[in-house]
Design a protein around this motif. Structure first.
Motif, PDB file in Angstrom:
ATOM      1  N   MET A  91      27.197  34.071  35.859  1.00 60.15           N
ATOM      2  CA  MET A  91      27.645  35.327  36.246  1.00 60.15           C
ATOM      3  C   MET A  91      29.017  35.890  36.036  1.00 60.15           C
ATOM      4  SD  MET A  91      24.610  36.628  36.958  1.00 60.15           S
ATOM      5  CE  MET A  91      23.136  36.770  37.898  1.00 60.15           C
ATOM      6  N   GLY A  92      29.057  36.793  35.133  1.00 56.57           N
ATOM      7  CA  GLY A  92      30.588  37.515  35.295  1.00 56.57           C
ATOM      8  C   GLY A  92      30.810  37.915  36.568  1.00 56.57           C
ATOM      9  N   SER A  93      31.789  37.129  37.144  1.00 55.01           N
ATOM     10  CA  SER A  93      32.170  37.424  38.617  1.00 55.01           C
ATOM     11  C   SER A  93      33.651  37.421  38.614  1.00 55.01           C
ATOM     12  CB  SER A  93      31.778  36.180  39.017  1.00 55.01           C
ATOM     13  OG  SER A  93      32.155  36.053  40.535  1.00 55.01           O
ATOM     14  N   SER A  94      34.146  38.165  39.776  1.00 55.71           N
ATOM     15  CA  SER A  94      35.701  38.307  40.155  1.00 55.71           C
ATOM     16  C   SER A  94      36.109  37.119  40.856  1.00 55.71           C
ATOM     17  CB  SER A  94      35.799  39.657  41.006  1.00 55.71           C
ATOM     18  OG  SER A  94      35.500  40.673  40.316  1.00 55.71           O
ATOM     19  N   PHE A  95      35.117  36.309  41.366  1.00 50.20           N
ATOM     20  CA  PHE A  95      35.372  35.089  42.270  1.00 50.20           C
ATOM     21  C   PHE A  95      35.282  33.673  41.604  1.00 50.20           C
ATOM     22  CE2 PHE A  95      34.567  38.831  44.824  1.00 50.20           C
ATOM     23  CZ  PHE A  95      35.909  39.034  45.596  1.00 50.20           C
ATOM     24  N   LYS A  96      35.807  32.768  42.296  1.00 47.64           N
ATOM     25  CA  LYS A  96      35.654  31.381  41.644  1.00 47.64           C
ATOM     26  C   LYS A  96      34.353  30.760  42.011  1.00 47.64           C
ATOM     27  CE  LYS A  96      40.729  31.052  42.429  1.00 47.64           C
ATOM     28  NZ  LYS A  96      41.027  31.519  41.090  1.00 47.64           N
ATOM     29  N   ALA A  97      34.227  29.562  41.452  1.00 44.91           N
ATOM     30  CA  ALA A  97      33.126  28.855  41.769  1.00 44.91           C
ATOM     31  C   ALA A  97      33.310  28.345  43.188  1.00 44.91           C
ATOM     32  CB  ALA A  97      32.980  27.678  40.855  1.00 44.91           C
ATOM     33  N   ASP A  98      31.991  28.112  43.826  1.00 39.47           N
ATOM     34  CA  ASP A  98      32.063  27.548  45.329  1.00 39.47           C
ATOM     35  C   ASP A  98      31.373  26.684  45.579  1.00 39.47           C
ATOM     36  OD1 ASP A  98      32.079  27.411  48.146  1.00 39.47           O
ATOM     37  OD2 ASP A  98      31.355  29.623  48.389  1.00 39.47           O
ATOM     38  N   GLU A  99      31.536  25.705  46.210  1.00 43.19           N
ATOM     39  CA  GLU A  99      30.671  24.250  46.316  1.00 43.19           C
ATOM     40  C   GLU A  99      29.887  24.561  47.303  1.00 43.19           C
ATOM     41  OE1 GLU A  99      32.727  21.652  49.660  1.00 43.19           O
ATOM     42  OE2 GLU A  99      33.664  21.826  47.363  1.00 43.19           O
ATOM     43  N   ALA A 100      29.736  25.680  47.941  1.00 44.55           N
ATOM     44  CA  ALA A 100      28.710  26.108  48.765  1.00 44.55           C
ATOM     45  C   ALA A 100      27.450  26.701  48.121  1.00 44.55           C
ATOM     46  CB  ALA A 100      29.137  27.053  50.115  1.00 44.55           C
ATOM     47  N   VAL A 101      27.711  27.182  46.879  1.00 41.95           N
ATOM     48  CA  VAL A 101      26.635  27.823  46.022  1.00 41.95           C
ATOM     49  C   VAL A 101      26.731  26.793  45.070  1.00 41.95           C
ATOM     50  CG1 VAL A 101      25.665  29.871  45.163  1.00 41.95           C
ATOM     51  CG2 VAL A 101      27.357  29.975  47.126  1.00 41.95           C
ATOM     52  N   PRO A 102      26.178  25.597  44.865  1.00 45.02           N
ATOM     53  CA  PRO A 102      26.389  24.811  43.622  1.00 45.02           C
ATOM     54  C   PRO A 102      25.616  25.109  42.536  1.00 45.02           C
ATOM     55  CG  PRO A 102      25.008  23.819  45.233  1.00 45.02           C
ATOM     56  CD  PRO A 102      25.720  25.014  46.017  1.00 45.02           C
ATOM     57  N   ASN A 103      24.953  25.970  42.512  1.00 46.33           N
ATOM     58  CA  ASN A 103      24.108  26.400  41.096  1.00 46.33           C
ATOM     59  C   ASN A 103      24.542  27.722  40.528  1.00 46.33           C
ATOM     60  OD1 ASN A 103      22.852  27.644  43.719  1.00 46.33           O
ATOM     61  ND2 ASN A 103      21.279  28.267  42.608  1.00 46.33           N
ATOM     62  N   PHE A 104      25.686  28.300  41.232  1.00 45.40           N
ATOM     63  CA  PHE A 104      26.381  29.426  40.715  1.00 45.40           C
ATOM     64  C   PHE A 104      27.788  29.421  39.922  1.00 45.40           C
ATOM     65  CE2 PHE A 104      28.658  33.664  41.100  1.00 45.40           C
ATOM     66  CZ  PHE A 104      27.719  34.549  41.037  1.00 45.40           C
ATOM     67  N   SER A 105      27.734  29.692  38.737  1.00 42.14           N
ATOM     68  CA  SER A 105      29.108  29.462  37.863  1.00 42.14           C
ATOM     69  C   SER A 105      29.573  30.676  37.318  1.00 42.14           C
ATOM     70  CB  SER A 105      28.697  28.427  36.716  1.00 42.14           C
ATOM     71  OG  SER A 105      28.675  27.216  37.311  1.00 42.14           O
ATOM     72  N   PRO A 106      30.753  31.093  37.855  1.00 41.43           N
ATOM     73  CA  PRO A 106      31.382  32.457  37.153  1.00 41.43           C
ATOM     74  C   PRO A 106      31.804  32.261  35.912  1.00 41.43           C
ATOM     75  CG  PRO A 106      32.920  31.486  38.754  1.00 41.43           C
ATOM     76  CD  PRO A 106      31.590  30.562  38.726  1.00 41.43           C
ATOM     77  N   PHE A 107      32.012  33.312  34.952  1.00 43.65           N
ATOM     78  CA  PHE A 107      32.634  33.501  33.757  1.00 43.65           C
ATOM     79  C   PHE A 107      33.426  34.863  33.542  1.00 43.65           C
ATOM     80  CE2 PHE A 107      28.472  35.412  32.657  1.00 43.65           C
ATOM     81  CZ  PHE A 107      28.951  36.538  32.125  1.00 43.65           C
ATOM     82  N   ASP A 108      34.164  34.837  32.598  1.00 49.37           N
ATOM     83  CA  ASP A 108      34.611  36.267  32.348  1.00 49.37           C
ATOM     84  C   ASP A 108      35.031  36.139  30.782  1.00 49.37           C
ATOM     85  OD1 ASP A 108      34.908  38.875  32.238  1.00 49.37           O
ATOM     86  OD2 ASP A 108      36.632  38.749  33.727  1.00 49.37           O
ATOM     87  N   ASN A 109      35.531  37.140  30.312  1.00 51.05           N
ATOM     88  CA  ASN A 109      36.121  37.254  28.888  1.00 51.05           C
ATOM     89  C   ASN A 109      37.533  37.061  29.106  1.00 51.05           C
ATOM     90  OD1 ASN A 109      36.347  39.704  30.030  1.00 51.05           O
ATOM     91  ND2 ASN A 109      36.612  40.488  27.966  1.00 51.05           N
ATOM     92  N   TYR A 110      37.964  35.732  29.028  1.00 52.71           N
ATOM     93  CA  TYR A 110      39.604  35.510  28.827  1.00 52.71           C
ATOM     94  C   TYR A 110      39.944  35.469  27.461  1.00 52.71           C
ATOM     95  CZ  TYR A 110      40.125  33.983  33.763  1.00 52.71           C
ATOM     96  OH  TYR A 110      40.366  33.828  35.057  1.00 52.71           O
TER      97      TYR A 110
ATOM     98  N   PHE B   8      23.951  21.005  35.681  1.00 52.15           N
ATOM     99  CA  PHE B   8      24.592  22.333  35.962  1.00 52.15           C
ATOM    100  C   PHE B   8      25.014  22.268  37.224  1.00 52.15           C
ATOM    101  CE2 PHE B   8      24.781  26.757  37.023  1.00 52.15           C
ATOM    102  CZ  PHE B   8      25.326  27.545  35.983  1.00 52.15           C
ATOM    103  N   LYS B   9      26.463  22.711  37.413  1.00 52.72           N
ATOM    104  CA  LYS B   9      26.720  22.642  38.755  1.00 52.72           C
ATOM    105  C   LYS B   9      27.888  23.895  38.944  1.00 52.72           C
ATOM    106  CE  LYS B   9      30.994  19.806  37.659  1.00 52.72           C
ATOM    107  NZ  LYS B   9      30.584  19.737  36.095  1.00 52.72           N
ATOM    108  N   ALA B  10      28.435  24.244  39.982  1.00 50.67           N
ATOM    109  CA  ALA B  10      29.532  25.243  40.101  1.00 50.67           C
ATOM    110  C   ALA B  10      30.846  24.816  39.465  1.00 50.67           C
ATOM    111  CB  ALA B  10      29.629  25.614  41.766  1.00 50.67           C
ATOM    112  N   ALA B  11      31.089  25.870  38.318  1.00 46.26           N
ATOM    113  CA  ALA B  11      32.320  25.668  37.743  1.00 46.26           C
ATOM    114  C   ALA B  11      32.767  26.734  37.064  1.00 46.26           C
ATOM    115  CB  ALA B  11      31.972  24.541  36.352  1.00 46.26           C
ATOM    116  N   ASP B  12      34.023  26.854  36.773  1.00 49.11           N
ATOM    117  CA  ASP B  12      34.629  28.217  36.105  1.00 49.11           C
ATOM    118  C   ASP B  12      34.349  28.153  34.562  1.00 49.11           C
ATOM    119  OD1 ASP B  12      36.171  30.438  35.124  1.00 49.11           O
ATOM    120  OD2 ASP B  12      37.928  29.689  35.751  1.00 49.11           O
ATOM    121  N   TYR B  13      33.386  28.754  33.913  1.00 50.40           N
ATOM    122  CA  TYR B  13      32.804  28.915  32.880  1.00 50.40           C
ATOM    123  C   TYR B  13      33.898  29.865  31.924  1.00 50.40           C
ATOM    124  CZ  TYR B  13      28.630  26.147  32.789  1.00 50.40           C
ATOM    125  OH  TYR B  13      27.794  24.903  32.785  1.00 50.40           O
ATOM    126  N   GLY B  14      34.849  30.392  32.724  1.00 50.49           N
ATOM    127  CA  GLY B  14      35.812  31.369  31.785  1.00 50.49           C
ATOM    128  C   GLY B  14      36.668  30.760  30.821  1.00 50.49           C
TER     129      GLY B  14
END
Length: 345
Positions: A128-147, A285-291
């Motif tokens: 998901m495009g997200s303003s926040f970082k990956a969180d180990e409490a939600v291990p299946n949610f990875s944020p990204f953005d257009n860097y 797949f794990k919580a990671a910053d895909y940006g």
């Protein structure tokens, strides 16, 4: 398009969610107690939830990458566009219940709700495009953005050489990190060619309001700008009507504005999405910053061909652009990631 992360490191997690890929996977026996995994034998079921039309430039790049993966046979792909923030969570849940194993989207206005959905569906991956970082409490949610600050910086070098008034107008959606960093990188590039350049910076408070962006751009032209940074749709229309230049963002609109758009910074979502597809299919797949996959060195951004402006930009300027691009790719030069709100001067 759109939202706070300065870090480009992957966020570590202490526990990993092993996600089952869609389709008729074959179970492999575990060795000495290690978990078994399911590998996809059919295309991965992917769904996307967008708050704007797929024509909107930021979302269009996600949509383009997903369609490319679909055409390769890697995924099945469905999507919902123009989804309101109030309806976003419901649509996400419906896709999860329908068996989709990778959910794409942009949750800048619904961060808490989206992460709550991810917690409720631990066997589904969320990119998901997200303003926040990956969180180990939600291990299946990875944020990204257009860097894509690398490409934005290069277009700024060209813009600084092409403005005659040294007065540049900049129209953005919202002053959030994802927009700010691109504007700041562009401004830094401009100063490489025109250290004395002045900037008029404005935000229209919308991700998709071409008429408002156009009117804002007109005001900047009236204020002396002879080149516009088109972070939003509508700005290049104003530039075309008033016979000034524009620099594009995220997509290449040169063919639509052949006498107006001198350069564009392009976002390529394919490296980001392809990485996620591979991880989901492998069960890793794990919580990671895909940006990080939007960086130029990873093929996540580039500068569009100059098209009709080929030969119109001074040769020495293009030589400098080529030199900086090479340095960015080999790591000897790093474009600063500045998420602070840019200001007029």
């Amino acid at each position: 398009m759109h939202k706070n992360k300065n870090a480009t490191e992957f966020a570590g997690v202490s526990r990993r969610s092993v996600l089952k890929a869609a389709g008729a996977g074959a179970a492999f026996a575990a060795i000495a107690g290690s978990p078994a995994r399911l590998f996809a034998a059919e295309p991965l079921k992917v769904a996307a939830v967008y708050t704007v039309p797929v024509e909107q430039q930021w979302v269009s790049r996600i949509h383009k990458a997903a369609n490319a993966a679909k055409e390769r046979g890697d995924i099945e792909y469905v999507y919902s566009e123009n989804t309101s923030n109030n309806d976003y969570e419901r649509v996400m849940r419906e896709y999860c219940e329908a068996g989709h194993k990778l959910i794409l989207g942009e949750v800048f206005g619904v961060e808490d709700a989206a992460r709550a959905v991810a917690k409720d569906y631990p066997d589904v991956a969320f990119l998901m495009g997200s303003s926040f970082k990956a969180d180990e409490a939600v291990p299946n949610f990875s944020p990204f953005d257009n860097y894509i600050q690398d490409a934005s910086y290069l277009t700024g070098i060209i813009a600084g050489a092409m403005t005659k008034s040294k007065n540049i107008g900049m129209v953005g959606g919202y002053p959030i990190p994802e927009v700010n960093r691109l504007m700041n990188a562009f401004m830094a590039g401009v100063k490489e060619s025109a250290p004395d350049a002045k900037f008029q910076v404005a935000f229209i408070g919308s991700w998709f309001d071409p008429p408002k962006a156009k009117e804002t751009a007109f005001a900047q032209i009236d204020g002396g700008a002879d080149l516009l940074y088109a972070e939003r749709f509508g700005v290049s229309d104003a530039a075309k009507e008033r016979n000034v230049l524009a620099v594009g963002n995220v997509i290449d609109t040169q063919a639509d504005y052949p006498e107006t758009v001198v350069a564009s910074a392009l976002w390529h979502f394919e490296p980001t999405l392809d990485k996620a597809i591979a991880e989901v299919k492998a069960g890793t797949f794990k919580a990671a910053d895909y940006g990080v996959y939007s960086f130029m060195k990873d093929g996540g951004c580039s500068m569009a061909p100059l098209g009709t402006f080929e030969g119109k930009v001074p040769a020495e300027v293009m030589a400098k652009v080529a030199e900086k691009e090479k340095a960015i790719k080999d790591g000897s030069f790093t474009v600063e990631i500045d998420d602070s709100e840019p200001k007029s001067n």
